[in-house]
Scaffold this motif. Structure first.
Motif, PDB file in Angstrom:
ATOM      1  N   UNK A 456     -25.484  89.179  55.545  1.00 55.88           N
ATOM      2  CA  UNK A 456     -26.279  90.272  54.989  1.00 55.88           C
ATOM      3  C   UNK A 456     -25.413  91.522  54.822  1.00 55.88           C
ATOM      4  N   UNK A 457     -24.663  91.877  55.851  1.00 59.23           N
ATOM      5  CA  UNK A 457     -23.843  93.085  55.797  1.00 59.23           C
ATOM      6  C   UNK A 457     -22.809  93.023  54.673  1.00 59.23           C
ATOM      7  N   UNK A 458     -22.288  91.832  54.406  1.00 58.25           N
ATOM      8  CA  UNK A 458     -21.256  91.715  53.375  1.00 58.25           C
ATOM      9  C   UNK A 458     -21.797  91.886  51.962  1.00 58.25           C
ATOM     10  N   UNK A 459     -23.112  91.935  51.825  1.00 57.27           N
ATOM     11  CA  UNK A 459     -23.703  92.224  50.515  1.00 57.27           C
ATOM     12  C   UNK A 459     -23.934  93.720  50.315  1.00 57.27           C
ATOM     13  N   UNK A 460     -23.720  94.518  51.363  1.00 58.66           N
ATOM     14  CA  UNK A 460     -23.879  95.970  51.234  1.00 58.66           C
ATOM     15  C   UNK A 460     -22.720  96.515  50.403  1.00 58.66           C
ATOM     16  N   UNK A 461     -22.986  97.355  49.417  1.00 57.15           N
ATOM     17  CA  UNK A 461     -21.921  97.824  48.513  1.00 57.15           C
ATOM     18  C   UNK A 461     -20.816  98.614  49.202  1.00 57.15           C
ATOM     19  N   UNK A 462     -21.086  99.197  50.367  1.00 50.29           N
ATOM     20  CA  UNK A 462     -20.066  99.999  51.037  1.00 50.29           C
ATOM     21  C   UNK A 462     -19.288  99.214  52.085  1.00 50.29           C
ATOM     22  N   UNK A 463     -19.588  97.900  52.218  1.00 54.24           N
ATOM     23  CA  UNK A 463     -18.950  97.069  53.250  1.00 54.24           C
ATOM     24  C   UNK A 463     -18.043  96.036  52.584  1.00 54.24           C
ATOM     25  N   UNK A 464     -16.795  96.035  53.005  1.00 56.37           N
ATOM     26  CA  UNK A 464     -15.852  95.026  52.519  1.00 56.37           C
ATOM     27  C   UNK A 464     -16.002  93.727  53.312  1.00 56.37           C
ATOM     28  N   UNK A 465     -16.068  93.825  54.631  1.00 53.57           N
ATOM     29  CA  UNK A 465     -16.279  92.663  55.493  1.00 53.57           C
ATOM     30  C   UNK A 465     -16.895  93.129  56.801  1.00 53.57           C
ATOM     31  N   UNK A 466     -17.460  92.174  57.540  1.00 52.74           N
ATOM     32  CA  UNK A 466     -18.177  92.533  58.770  1.00 52.74           C
ATOM     33  C   UNK A 466     -18.066  91.408  59.782  1.00 52.74           C
TER      34      UNK A 466
END
Length: 545
Positions: A456-466
């Motif tokens: 889910x976090x990796x689909x956030x536009x400001x997140x490259x990886x999590x």
């Protein structure tokens, strides 16, 4: 409950095992395709050669040349070692690594593969634990003085009676003039390699792998990937891992194709290799594909030959897979497995539909039996329920070298190998890997799977990886922690932004309690993120605002 409702896959026996050894495989292919290109080594032109007297850039071998050199290597090895002894190879991806692999197989020796990034104490551990009688090594790797490390380790590994540098390969091996002696009989079930587990936790264990398992598994991977006979397989995967010396080396020989290896992975070297050799397939780990996609001038390379891009080692984010397919004009094939299983259990086909090809790790390969169990009692769970992935079949390791207790913990009395991975077997026998059993977070009695939150976090536009993991919590038992790499380091997302984003997609108890940002994530050689190192470094990580 009927058998069909359980998470169980009976082995598909419709494709035969490849019942041969690495040496015999090479002999067979050389007899059929003597003049066909078998091996291509591509090295950066500005890097000094690791073998004295050879040119940098591109070197090639036909199957006939590869067999001749491998048989000469076998003869040379038998002047220094006895069949059955263990020899360690410690070097990056040079062609002589592959020649040594085949030579050792023909000589009945066991190859112990070591990561060239190891430090002196780690190398010493591998040499001691594997009971190696010799080591063949490169002098340098990425600025590390490997020769000095060998020199420092040798006094503490007295059973190593031969230490030979690849720098001297031409004078030691290529100029070896005999006399010839009969090569030993080697059986498909004989021990071929000791491969050390990738070490995301604890000390590495040496998985003992046999010829039949390595060769058959590699052949099945090529078949599932729709790799063509006589095709070109280009890769930056390391030779010391089963994905390199097994899936790539042995698989390409079985396909009668050309193996194009990069001495070291750089995006430009990989792109040049693909274009120059019109590769049908490029195999890498997610970090390699991320680097390729970020390359300036990517559109200037002719990638039209690539039909399939293959990846494994860690979860492949679906957005990345889609972008790779778009840029390369290819279809993605994801592999899943572990060293102890030679190494691949399941794989997607480029012919699978988008949802299955990009959202699962595929169906089990031929001749492997698979089930998903409840870790608490060992019972097989229902379809669609998460549990531990267990596999049984031809490819199972012979055990961990000199570690009977650890072997018994991994392979049960019925022959099932417990992977320690969590997964779900969906309808159609597609496997979805949900994380590691040791990584599962238990918060207030609820099982939380980090990979679900990471996706889910990796689909956030400001997140490259999590990366998500658990840490002890007095109230809940464990709390959820997230570490992200910002897409724009100068403008990282806030805790409130990410918390609200997760809440929109997942249940409240899955929302991370603590949020940190970092510039890089610690990984092992195959690109798997080492969460234990993040836990150890939490005190030095920067919290998100």
């Amino acid at each position: 409950m009927t058998i069909s409702s359980l998470s169980y896959f009976a082995a598909d026996t419709s494709v035969d095992l490849v019942d041969t050894t690495a040496g015999e495989l090479l002999r067979t292919v050389a007899a059929e395709e003597a003049d066909r290109i078998a091996l291509v080594e591509i090295s950066p032109s500005h890097v000094p050669p690791l073998v004295d007297g050879v040119a940098t850039g591109t070197r090639t071998w036909t199957y006939a040349e590869l067999l001749t050199e491998s048989e000469q290597t076998a003869q040379w090895l038998l002047t220094k070692f006895k069949p059955g002894e263990h020899i360690c190879v410690w070097a990056p991806n040079i062609a002589e690594w592959v020649i040594l692999q085949y030579g050792a197989a023909l000589a009945g020796l066991v190859l112990v593969t070591a990561n060239p990034a190891l430090r002196t104490s780690e190398l010493e551990y591998v040499l001691n634990q594997s009971n190696s009688a010799g080591i063949i090594y490169a002098n340098d790797y990425r600025g590390s003085n490997m020769a000095s490390a060998v020199e420092a380790a040798l006094p503490r590994v007295p059973h190593v009676h031969e230490a030979i540098s690849f720098a001297n390969w031409n004078t030691e091996v290529r100029e070896f003039a005999g006399p010839e002696q009969p090569l030993p009989d080697v059986r498909p079930t004989d021990l071929a390699q000791i491969q050390y587990t990738s070490g995301t936790t604890g000390f590495p264990k040496g998985a003992m792998l046999h010829h039949r398992g390595l060769i058959t598994n590699a052949a099945y991977v090529h078949r599932r990937a729709e790799f063509p006979k006589y095709g070109a397989w280009a890769t930056g995967l390391p030779m010391f891992h089963t994905a390199g010396c097994g899936m790539s080396v042995l698989g390409t020989a079985n396909s009668r194709g050309a193996l194009v290896i990069l001495q070291t992975f750089t995006p430009t070297l990989a792109l040049e290799a693909i274009a120059s050799w019109e590769a049908d397939l490029f195999a890498g780990v997610p970090a390699m594909f991320a680097a390729l996609l970020a390359t300036d001038g990517l559109e200037d390379y002719d990638l039209s030959s690539v039909k399939v891009t293959a990846s494994g080692g860690d979860a492949v984010p679906e957005p990345m897979a889609r972008q790779v397919e778009k840029v390369f004009g290819s279809r993605f094939s994801t592999v899943y497995g572990q060293t102890e299983l030679s190494p691949i259990i399941a794989q997607t086909s480029p012919l699978d539909d988008n949802a299955k090809r990009l959202g699962t790790t595929g169906r089990p390969l031929w001749q492997v039996e698979l089930k998903i169990i409840d870790p608490s009692d060992g019972s097989t769970v229902e379809r669609g329920v998460a549990g531990e992935i267990c596999a049984r079949g031809y490819q199972t390791m012979l055990g961990y070298f000199d570690m009977p207790d650890e072997t018994a913990e991994t392979i049960d009395a019925e022959g099932w190998l417990h992977t320690g991975d969590l997964g779900v077997l969906e309808e159609g026998d597609f496997l979805v890997v949900t994380g590691r059993l040791k990584d599962m977070i238990i918060r207030g009695g609820e099982n939380i799977y980090p990979r679900e939150i990471e996706a889910v976090l990796q689909t956030h536009p400001a997140v490259d990886s999590a990366v998500v993991f658990g840490r002890p919590d007095d109230q809940w038992g464990e709390s959820v922690v997230a570490v992200v790499i910002a897409d724009d380091p100068a403008a990282p997302p806030t805790q409130d932004d990410l918390r609200g984003f997760v809440r929109k997609h997942l249940a409240p108890h899955k929302t991370p309690k603590e949020w940190f940002v970092t510039d890089a994530l610690p990984t092992n050689a195959m690109g798997k993120i080492q969460k234990f190192k993040l836990r150890e470094a939490m005190g030095s990580l920067q919290q998100l605002a």
